[in-house]
Design an enzyme around this catalytic site. Sequence first.
Site, PDB file in Angstrom:
ATOM      1  N   GLY A 123     -11.108  -8.617   1.525  1.00 49.99           N
ATOM      2  CA  GLY A 123     -12.468  -8.137   1.229  1.00 49.99           C
ATOM      3  C   GLY A 123     -12.851  -6.966   2.113  1.00 49.99           C
ATOM      4  O   GLY A 123     -13.437  -7.158   3.190  1.00 49.99           O
ATOM      5  N   LEU A 124     -12.511  -5.769   1.667  1.00 45.80           N
ATOM      6  CA  LEU A 124     -12.815  -4.564   2.441  1.00 45.80           C
ATOM      7  C   LEU A 124     -13.881  -3.713   1.752  1.00 45.80           C
ATOM      8  O   LEU A 124     -14.892  -3.353   2.340  1.00 45.80           O
ATOM      9  CB  LEU A 124     -11.549  -3.694   2.616  1.00 45.80           C
ATOM     10  CG  LEU A 124     -10.252  -4.374   3.054  1.00 45.80           C
ATOM     11  CD1 LEU A 124      -9.130  -3.357   3.118  1.00 45.80           C
ATOM     12  CD2 LEU A 124     -10.439  -5.041   4.399  1.00 45.80           C
ATOM     13  N   THR A 125     -13.621  -3.376   0.499  1.00 44.54           N
ATOM     14  CA  THR A 125     -14.422  -2.377  -0.223  1.00 44.54           C
ATOM     15  C   THR A 125     -15.849  -2.856  -0.466  1.00 44.54           C
ATOM     16  O   THR A 125     -16.077  -4.038  -0.729  1.00 44.54           O
ATOM     17  CB  THR A 125     -13.727  -2.059  -1.568  1.00 44.54           C
ATOM     18  OG1 THR A 125     -12.385  -1.675  -1.301  1.00 44.54           O
ATOM     19  CG2 THR A 125     -14.434  -0.937  -2.316  1.00 44.54           C
ATOM     20  N   PRO A 127     -19.873  -1.417  -2.229  1.00 40.28           N
ATOM     21  CA  PRO A 127     -20.364  -0.475  -3.238  1.00 40.28           C
ATOM     22  C   PRO A 127     -20.417   0.977  -2.728  1.00 40.28           C
ATOM     23  O   PRO A 127     -20.172   1.909  -3.484  1.00 40.28           O
ATOM     24  CB  PRO A 127     -21.775  -0.995  -3.544  1.00 40.28           C
ATOM     25  CG  PRO A 127     -21.700  -2.469  -3.244  1.00 40.28           C
ATOM     26  CD  PRO A 127     -20.739  -2.607  -2.112  1.00 40.28           C
ATOM     27  N   THR A 157     -10.126  -8.571  -5.375  1.00 43.96           N
ATOM     28  CA  THR A 157      -9.163  -9.248  -6.256  1.00 43.96           C
ATOM     29  C   THR A 157      -8.878 -10.663  -5.754  1.00 43.96           C
ATOM     30  O   THR A 157      -8.832 -10.895  -4.548  1.00 43.96           O
ATOM     31  CB  THR A 157      -7.872  -8.399  -6.320  1.00 43.96           C
ATOM     32  OG1 THR A 157      -8.230  -7.117  -6.835  1.00 43.96           O
ATOM     33  CG2 THR A 157      -6.822  -9.022  -7.221  1.00 43.96           C
ATOM     34  N   GLY A 340       5.170   7.239 -30.397  1.00 47.41           N
ATOM     35  CA  GLY A 340       4.271   7.764 -31.432  1.00 47.41           C
ATOM     36  C   GLY A 340       3.071   6.840 -31.600  1.00 47.41           C
ATOM     37  O   GLY A 340       2.551   6.297 -30.608  1.00 47.41           O
ATOM     38  N   GLU A 364      -4.769   0.520  -2.269  1.00 49.05           N
ATOM     39  CA  GLU A 364      -4.046   0.643  -0.988  1.00 49.05           C
ATOM     40  C   GLU A 364      -4.015   2.089  -0.496  1.00 49.05           C
ATOM     41  O   GLU A 364      -3.001   2.553   0.025  1.00 49.05           O
ATOM     42  CB  GLU A 364      -2.613   0.099  -1.113  1.00 49.05           C
ATOM     43  CG  GLU A 364      -2.522  -1.394  -1.281  1.00 49.05           C
ATOM     44  CD  GLU A 364      -3.078  -2.176  -0.092  1.00 49.05           C
ATOM     45  OE1 GLU A 364      -2.903  -1.729   1.056  1.00 49.05           O
ATOM     46  OE2 GLU A 364      -3.697  -3.225  -0.326  1.00 49.05           O
ATOM     47  N   THR A 366      -5.825   5.881  -1.820  1.00 48.84           N
ATOM     48  CA  THR A 366      -5.617   6.703  -3.025  1.00 48.84           C
ATOM     49  C   THR A 366      -4.444   7.665  -2.798  1.00 48.84           C
ATOM     50  O   THR A 366      -4.067   7.945  -1.649  1.00 48.84           O
ATOM     51  CB  THR A 366      -6.884   7.532  -3.341  1.00 48.84           C
ATOM     52  OG1 THR A 366      -7.115   8.450  -2.253  1.00 48.84           O
ATOM     53  CG2 THR A 366      -8.109   6.638  -3.537  1.00 48.84           C
TER      54      THR A 366
HETATM   55  C1  LIG Z   1      -8.549  -3.075  -9.945  1.00 50.58           C
HETATM   56  C2  LIG Z   1      -8.918  -2.856  -8.516  1.00 50.58           C
HETATM   57  C3  LIG Z   1      -8.685  -3.850  -7.591  1.00 50.58           C
HETATM   58  C4  LIG Z   1      -9.100  -3.689  -6.267  1.00 50.58           C
HETATM   59  N1  LIG Z   1      -8.908  -4.719  -5.389  1.00 50.58           N
HETATM   60  C5  LIG Z   1      -9.422  -4.610  -4.139  1.00 50.58           C
HETATM   61  C6  LIG Z   1      -9.362  -5.720  -3.228  1.00 50.58           C
HETATM   62  O1  LIG Z   1      -8.790  -6.763  -3.532  1.00 50.58           O
HETATM   63  N2  LIG Z   1      -9.958  -5.594  -2.023  1.00 50.58           N
HETATM   64  C7  LIG Z   1     -10.601  -4.447  -1.639  1.00 50.58           C
HETATM   65  O2  LIG Z   1     -11.139  -4.413  -0.527  1.00 50.58           O
HETATM   66  N3  LIG Z   1     -10.658  -3.367  -2.464  1.00 50.58           N
HETATM   67  C8  LIG Z   1     -10.089  -3.424  -3.702  1.00 50.58           C
HETATM   68  N4  LIG Z   1     -10.163  -2.351  -4.556  1.00 50.58           N
HETATM   69  C9  LIG Z   1     -10.852  -1.152  -4.122  1.00 50.58           C
HETATM   70  C10 LIG Z   1      -9.934  -0.015  -3.726  1.00 50.58           C
HETATM   71  O3  LIG Z   1      -9.263  -0.335  -2.540  1.00 50.58           O
HETATM   72  C11 LIG Z   1     -10.803   1.235  -3.594  1.00 50.58           C
HETATM   73  O4  LIG Z   1     -11.192   1.585  -4.905  1.00 50.58           O
HETATM   74  C12 LIG Z   1     -10.074   2.372  -2.945  1.00 50.58           C
HETATM   75  O5  LIG Z   1      -9.936   2.133  -1.565  1.00 50.58           O
HETATM   76  C13 LIG Z   1     -10.815   3.711  -3.122  1.00 50.58           C
HETATM   77  O6  LIG Z   1     -12.158   3.598  -2.731  1.00 50.58           O
HETATM   78  P1  LIG Z   1     -13.341   4.070  -3.693  1.00 50.58           P
HETATM   79  O7  LIG Z   1     -13.078   3.525  -5.045  1.00 50.58           O
HETATM   80  O8  LIG Z   1     -14.613   3.729  -3.029  1.00 50.58           O
HETATM   81  O9  LIG Z   1     -13.179   5.640  -3.799  1.00 50.58           O
HETATM   82  P2  LIG Z   1     -13.809   6.715  -2.770  1.00 50.58           P
HETATM   83  O10 LIG Z   1     -13.455   6.369  -1.389  1.00 50.58           O
HETATM   84  O11 LIG Z   1     -15.244   6.909  -3.104  1.00 50.58           O
HETATM   85  O12 LIG Z   1     -12.999   8.013  -3.213  1.00 50.58           O
HETATM   86  C14 LIG Z   1     -13.327   8.796  -4.370  1.00 50.58           C
HETATM   87  C15 LIG Z   1     -12.381   9.971  -4.471  1.00 50.58           C
HETATM   88  O13 LIG Z   1     -12.486  10.805  -3.316  1.00 50.58           O
HETATM   89  C16 LIG Z   1     -11.222  10.976  -2.706  1.00 50.58           C
HETATM   90  N5  LIG Z   1     -11.387  11.025  -1.245  1.00 50.58           N
HETATM   91  C17 LIG Z   1     -12.119  10.181  -0.459  1.00 50.58           C
HETATM   92  N6  LIG Z   1     -12.056  10.565   0.819  1.00 50.58           N
HETATM   93  C18 LIG Z   1     -11.247  11.650   0.878  1.00 50.58           C
HETATM   94  C19 LIG Z   1     -10.768  12.504   1.920  1.00 50.58           C
HETATM   95  N7  LIG Z   1     -11.092  12.294   3.196  1.00 50.58           N
HETATM   96  N8  LIG Z   1      -9.967  13.534   1.592  1.00 50.58           N
HETATM   97  C20 LIG Z   1      -9.603  13.748   0.305  1.00 50.58           C
HETATM   98  N9  LIG Z   1     -10.009  12.972  -0.732  1.00 50.58           N
HETATM   99  C21 LIG Z   1     -10.820  11.948  -0.455  1.00 50.58           C
HETATM  100  C22 LIG Z   1     -10.417   9.753  -3.129  1.00 50.58           C
HETATM  101  O14 LIG Z   1      -9.024  10.001  -3.060  1.00 50.58           O
HETATM  102  C23 LIG Z   1     -10.909   9.553  -4.562  1.00 50.58           C
HETATM  103  O15 LIG Z   1     -10.213  10.470  -5.396  1.00 50.58           O
HETATM  104  C24 LIG Z   1      -9.711  -2.473  -5.872  1.00 50.58           C
HETATM  105  C25 LIG Z   1      -9.882  -1.437  -6.793  1.00 50.58           C
HETATM  106  C26 LIG Z   1      -9.498  -1.616  -8.104  1.00 50.58           C
HETATM  107  C27 LIG Z   1      -9.727  -0.502  -9.086  1.00 50.58           C
END
Ligand SMILES: Cc1cc2nc3c(=O)[nH]c(=O)nc-3n(C[C@H](O)[C@H](O)[C@H](O)COP(=O)(O)OP(=O)(O)OC[C@H]3O[C@@H](n4cnc5c(N)ncnc54)[C@H](O)[C@@H]3O)c2cc1C
Length: 384
Positions: A123-125, A127, A157, A340, A364, A366
Amino acid sequence: MTPEQQENEQLVLDSVDKFLKTEVRPHAHRLESADEYPAEIVEKMKELGLFGCIIDPEYGGIGLSTSTYAKIVERMAAVWMSVSGIINSHLIMAAAVQRSGTEAQKRRYLPKFATGELRGGVGLTEPDAGTDLQAIRTVAVRDGDHYIVNGAKTWITNSMYGNTIVLLVKTDPHAQPRHKGMSLFIAEKGPGFKVVRKLEKLGYRGIDTCELVFENYRIPADRLVGGIEGKGLQQVLSGLELGRINVAARGVGVARAALQEAVAYAQTRKTFGKPICEHQAIQLKLGEMATRVEASRLLLESAAKAYDRGERCDMEAGMAKYFATESAMENALECMRIHGAYGYSKEYNVERYFRDAPLLLIGEGTNEMQRIIIAKQLIQRNPA
Ligand SMILES: Cc1cc2nc3c(=O)[nH]c(=O)nc-3n(C[C@H](O)[C@H](O)[C@H](O)COP(=O)(O)OP(=O)(O)OC[C@H]3O[C@@H](n4cnc5c(N)ncnc54)[C@H](O)[C@@H]3O)c2cc1C
């Protein structure tokens, strides 16, 4: 690897292949379409010991190497990626406790994680905080021999059908630098730990990914990982290499599945009097797809072996994660093109690969961040 280790690994991989063939493949399409949790499959995974596959035998696990684990994940993701996610997030949680927990925490939790009696994820992420984890707002305030947690998490997840997560919070929201106020807890479900809703996703269906709210959730102080405040971010970041290796392995699995379906289809589908695999345009695609799978697997193996040797491998794991997951995405699209209109049909697996692959570009760390990490390491390792 010694011949005996090789033989043991093969036995494990054979039993995983058998399980996937008989228990997962026949049901994956139906369960995925219905977004239904694969409860019976999870029971079989418990029997196979998969929930403890990289947990130390001293704490009830099987103690497989990361290299063998990566091969298992590749196989699972090639059949249905969601099934691999059920153990991947769980084992990231277990690895955090194994790496950073106190002896008492290891004895209390690892055997239950290994059997799957307690299972869950990470549980990291939140809103408003994903990549920038230091911006999280969930707070834990000490109250006697407990902490009281308030805040929200999202995209977590395994949090609906699981019962435990490692939870990243702020124990000192005003600390500077911010990471010094971050702590990690082993959080079991209880009063105040609320699963608000299961999220609707493009792919990675069947597995539960949810929004969580913590409202005066009381957690015993002895669940603070390692027993020390302020180490949470460090404890999470030290698990990223393993996390990236496992996402890379999923990428290899999806990329390979797409290749295999494309190779089979291209030999049976005929246009202009010959199988489409005899058209050069299709051969170019197959050649590129196969090369991506091989290159991804080699990067994965190299990162996993470095991890097993105990070496720092953030660059290697980043390269494997980046390349293998982009390969999964590209192969899924090419597989769709080769099929196709059938590639666009809900009746075939092809469209599932196309919906599952994008998660790998995000999770893990982006792929934007992976390239930045690779570049920074490159500069650090090669000073001018
Ligand atoms: C199906 C699914 C399952 C998941 N499961 C888990 C889970 O079990 N536990 C959990 O904690 N999280 C989970 N996540 C969350 C996931 O780890 C985050 O979505 C991910 O870390 C990206 O964070 P964000 O979506 O807030 O994007 P943001 O951090 O808002 O990033 C948005 C965009 O900006 C870019 N960006 C951000 N900072 C920089 C920078 N410094 N330089 C260049 N580009 C940058 C990113 O690459 C991305 O393109 C899950 C996500 C999905 C979709």
